[in-house]
Write an enzyme that holds these catalytic residues in place. Structure first.
Site, PDB file in Angstrom:
ATOM      1  N   SER A 140       0.854  -1.184   0.000  1.00 55.74           N
ATOM      2  CA  SER A 140       0.000   0.000   0.000  1.00 55.74           C
ATOM      3  C   SER A 140       0.888   1.232   0.000  1.00 55.74           C
ATOM      4  CB  SER A 140      -0.843  -0.015   1.288  1.00 55.74           C
ATOM      5  OG  SER A 140      -1.474   1.236   1.498  1.00 55.74           O
ATOM      6  N   TYR A 153      -1.844  -1.457  10.262  1.00 57.08           N
ATOM      7  CA  TYR A 153      -1.933  -1.635   8.810  1.00 57.08           C
ATOM      8  C   TYR A 153      -0.630  -1.214   8.130  1.00 57.08           C
ATOM      9  CZ  TYR A 153      -3.716  -1.221   4.043  1.00 57.08           C
ATOM     10  OH  TYR A 153      -3.909  -1.358   2.691  1.00 57.08           O
ATOM     11  N   LYS A 157       2.153  -3.525   6.048  1.00 52.31           N
ATOM     12  CA  LYS A 157       2.413  -3.307   4.621  1.00 52.31           C
ATOM     13  C   LYS A 157       3.890  -2.972   4.364  1.00 52.31           C
ATOM     14  CE  LYS A 157      -1.710  -4.300   3.114  1.00 52.31           C
ATOM     15  NZ  LYS A 157      -1.938  -5.500   2.281  1.00 52.31           N
TER      16      LYS A 157
HETATM   17  N1  LIG Z   1      -8.681   0.147  -0.930  1.00 47.97           N
HETATM   18  C1  LIG Z   1      -7.544   0.829  -0.868  1.00 47.97           C
HETATM   19  O1  LIG Z   1      -7.538   2.074  -0.960  1.00 47.97           O
HETATM   20  C2  LIG Z   1      -6.215   0.114  -0.712  1.00 47.97           C
HETATM   21  C3  LIG Z   1      -5.054   0.898  -0.698  1.00 47.97           C
HETATM   22  C4  LIG Z   1      -3.820   0.272  -0.569  1.00 47.97           C
HETATM   23  C5  LIG Z   1      -3.742  -1.104  -0.445  1.00 47.97           C
HETATM   24  N2  LIG Z   1      -4.870  -1.846  -0.460  1.00 47.97           N
HETATM   25  C6  LIG Z   1      -4.707  -3.301  -0.310  1.00 47.97           C
HETATM   26  O2  LIG Z   1      -5.310  -3.973  -1.406  1.00 47.97           O
HETATM   27  C7  LIG Z   1      -5.838  -5.234  -0.966  1.00 47.97           C
HETATM   28  C8  LIG Z   1      -7.323  -5.311  -1.309  1.00 47.97           C
HETATM   29  O3  LIG Z   1      -7.980  -4.225  -0.685  1.00 47.97           O
HETATM   30  P1  LIG Z   1      -9.536  -3.893  -0.916  1.00 47.97           P
HETATM   31  O4  LIG Z   1      -9.684  -2.446  -0.642  1.00 47.97           O
HETATM   32  O5  LIG Z   1     -10.009  -4.456  -2.207  1.00 47.97           O
HETATM   33  O6  LIG Z   1     -10.169  -4.714   0.326  1.00 47.97           O
HETATM   34  P2  LIG Z   1     -11.671  -5.168   0.634  1.00 47.97           P
HETATM   35  O7  LIG Z   1     -11.797  -5.178   2.112  1.00 47.97           O
HETATM   36  O8  LIG Z   1     -12.645  -4.363  -0.156  1.00 47.97           O
HETATM   37  O9  LIG Z   1     -11.708  -6.681   0.097  1.00 47.97           O
HETATM   38  C9  LIG Z   1     -10.871  -7.651   0.685  1.00 47.97           C
HETATM   39  C10 LIG Z   1     -11.294  -9.047   0.276  1.00 47.97           C
HETATM   40  O10 LIG Z   1     -10.430  -9.949   1.004  1.00 47.97           O
HETATM   41  C11 LIG Z   1     -11.215 -10.957   1.616  1.00 47.97           C
HETATM   42  N3  LIG Z   1     -10.528 -11.415   2.840  1.00 47.97           N
HETATM   43  C12 LIG Z   1     -10.408 -10.761   4.014  1.00 47.97           C
HETATM   44  N4  LIG Z   1      -9.746 -11.515   4.911  1.00 47.97           N
HETATM   45  C13 LIG Z   1      -9.431 -12.679   4.277  1.00 47.97           C
HETATM   46  C14 LIG Z   1      -8.759 -13.851   4.670  1.00 47.97           C
HETATM   47  N5  LIG Z   1      -8.292 -13.998   5.916  1.00 47.97           N
HETATM   48  N6  LIG Z   1      -8.594 -14.839   3.772  1.00 47.97           N
HETATM   49  C15 LIG Z   1      -9.080 -14.692   2.508  1.00 47.97           C
HETATM   50  N7  LIG Z   1      -9.760 -13.620   2.078  1.00 47.97           N
HETATM   51  C16 LIG Z   1      -9.932 -12.612   2.963  1.00 47.97           C
HETATM   52  C17 LIG Z   1     -12.555 -10.306   1.907  1.00 47.97           C
HETATM   53  O11 LIG Z   1     -13.572 -11.292   2.048  1.00 47.97           O
HETATM   54  C18 LIG Z   1     -12.737  -9.412   0.677  1.00 47.97           C
HETATM   55  O12 LIG Z   1     -13.359 -10.121  -0.380  1.00 47.97           O
HETATM   56  C19 LIG Z   1      -5.550  -5.308   0.539  1.00 47.97           C
HETATM   57  O13 LIG Z   1      -4.376  -6.043   0.780  1.00 47.97           O
HETATM   58  C20 LIG Z   1      -5.373  -3.858   0.914  1.00 47.97           C
HETATM   59  O14 LIG Z   1      -4.583  -3.713   2.065  1.00 47.97           O
HETATM   60  C21 LIG Z   1      -6.113  -1.276  -0.582  1.00 47.97           C
END
Ligand SMILES: NC(=O)c1ccc[n+]([C@@H]2O[C@H](COP(=O)([O-])OP(=O)(O)OC[C@H]3O[C@@H](n4cnc5c(N)ncnc54)[C@H](O)[C@@H]3O)[C@@H](O)[C@H]2O)c1
Length: 257
Positions: A140, A153, A157
């Site tokens: 991230s 978090y 990361k």
């Molecule tokens: N949304 C953002 O702005 C953002 C920014 C930087 C990084 N990220 C990273 O990108 C990735 C996806 O983020 P997102 O925003 O799509 O998240 P989200 O919360 O919208 O979706 C996450 C998905 O992961 C699944 N999940 C959660 N725990 C789990 C587990 N233990 N085993 C298997 N599946 C599991 C959930 O059921 C869900 O479908 C994450 O690693 C997040 O840290 C997101």
């Protein structure tokens, strides 16, 4: 047997769903590995309806045995594995004084241990297939610079970037590349939840919470999940063959290195 196969953890919603759809368009058979297998099945069905090959598999990335079994299930169905996207993660808001040992364990097990189990399970399979492979980890912008309110978090990361560098060195001899992608502020349920919590903690509204993170984006717009999937498609494809150990920052210009 499918020609090339990608497994995407957390593929049932948000960024993972967009990655699953994009890699399917790029010709991969895709395995959507998620805790929420019902939503995973919906995404798989939608991809198949569009002419792709997809399956859903129930996975808790924090459970090492479950990860190895899920990889075995994918190989049983599609015959091989070429790419693992370690995308699943938790993004809780945790001002420093709120962190408990239990919550530390939970978030670190999903965000860090989950990636280690994935690297182990996928690389074991790649070595069996004797064709190498690609591992792609979600970090991230908060894993590149510390973000307020996100001690757990952000620190997980940062760990993911370190793990990516070590695994890249350890697995290069087996023709396995390991890279990471660092999204900025992406319109997903996770980000809306963080913005809400940060706003509440400051006695402000959700828009204020989102602006706390979004105000420094050079391109002046939040990311769509598809913006991130495009970068992951590059990391999953042959054009990134000479790249390993790197973090691809997909943040609209929040920070430069
Ligand atoms: N949304 C953002 O702005 C953002 C920014 C930087 C990084 N990220 C990273 O990108 C990735 C996806 O983020 P997102 O925003 O799509 O998240 P989200 O919360 O919208 O979706 C996450 C998905 O992961 C699944 N999940 C959660 N725990 C789990 C587990 N233990 N085993 C298997 N599946 C599991 C959930 O059921 C869900 O479908 C994450 O690693 C997040 O840290 C997101």
């Amino acid at each position: 047997m499918a020609e090339k196969v990608a497994m995407i953890t957390g593929g049932a919603q948000g960024i993972g769903e967009a990655i699953s759809r994009r890699l399917s368009k790029d010709g991969f058979a895709v395995a959507i590995a998620d805790l929420n297998v019902e939503k995973g099945n919906d995404v798989a069905a939608a991809i198949e309806k569009d002419g792709g090959q997809a399956m859903a598999v129930k996975l808790d990335v924090a459970d090492r045995d479950n990860f190895f079994q899920a990889v075995a299930d994918v190989v049983a169905k599609f015959g091989r594995l070429d790419v693992l996207v370690n995308n699943a993660g938790l993004g809780p808001t945790t001002p420093i004084d709120t962190i408990t040992p239990e919550f530390f364990d939970k978030v670190y097990h999903i965000n860090v241990a989950g990636d280690i189990w994935g690297i182990q399970a996928a690389s074991e399979q790649f070595k069996k297939n004797e064709h190498g492979g690609k591992i792609i980890n979600a970090t991230s912008q908060a894993g590149v610079v510390g973000n307020p309110n996100l001690a757990l978090y952000s620190s997980t990361k940062f760990a993911v970037r370190g793990l990516t560098q070590v695994a890249a060195r350890d697995l290069a001899k087996d023709n396995i590349t390991v890279n990471a992608f660092a999204p900025g502020i992406v319109k997903t349920p996770m980000m809306y939840d963080i913005a809400h919590q940060v706003g509440q903690n400051a006695g402000k509204d959700d828009d204020w919470g989102m602006q706390t993170f979004a105000k420094d984006i050079a391109l002046k717009r939040l990311a769509e999940p598809e913006d991130i999937a495009a970068g992951v498609a590059y990391l999953a494809g042959p054009d990134s063959d000479y790249m390993t150990g790197q973090t691809l920052e997909l943040d609209g210009g929040m920070q430069f290195h």
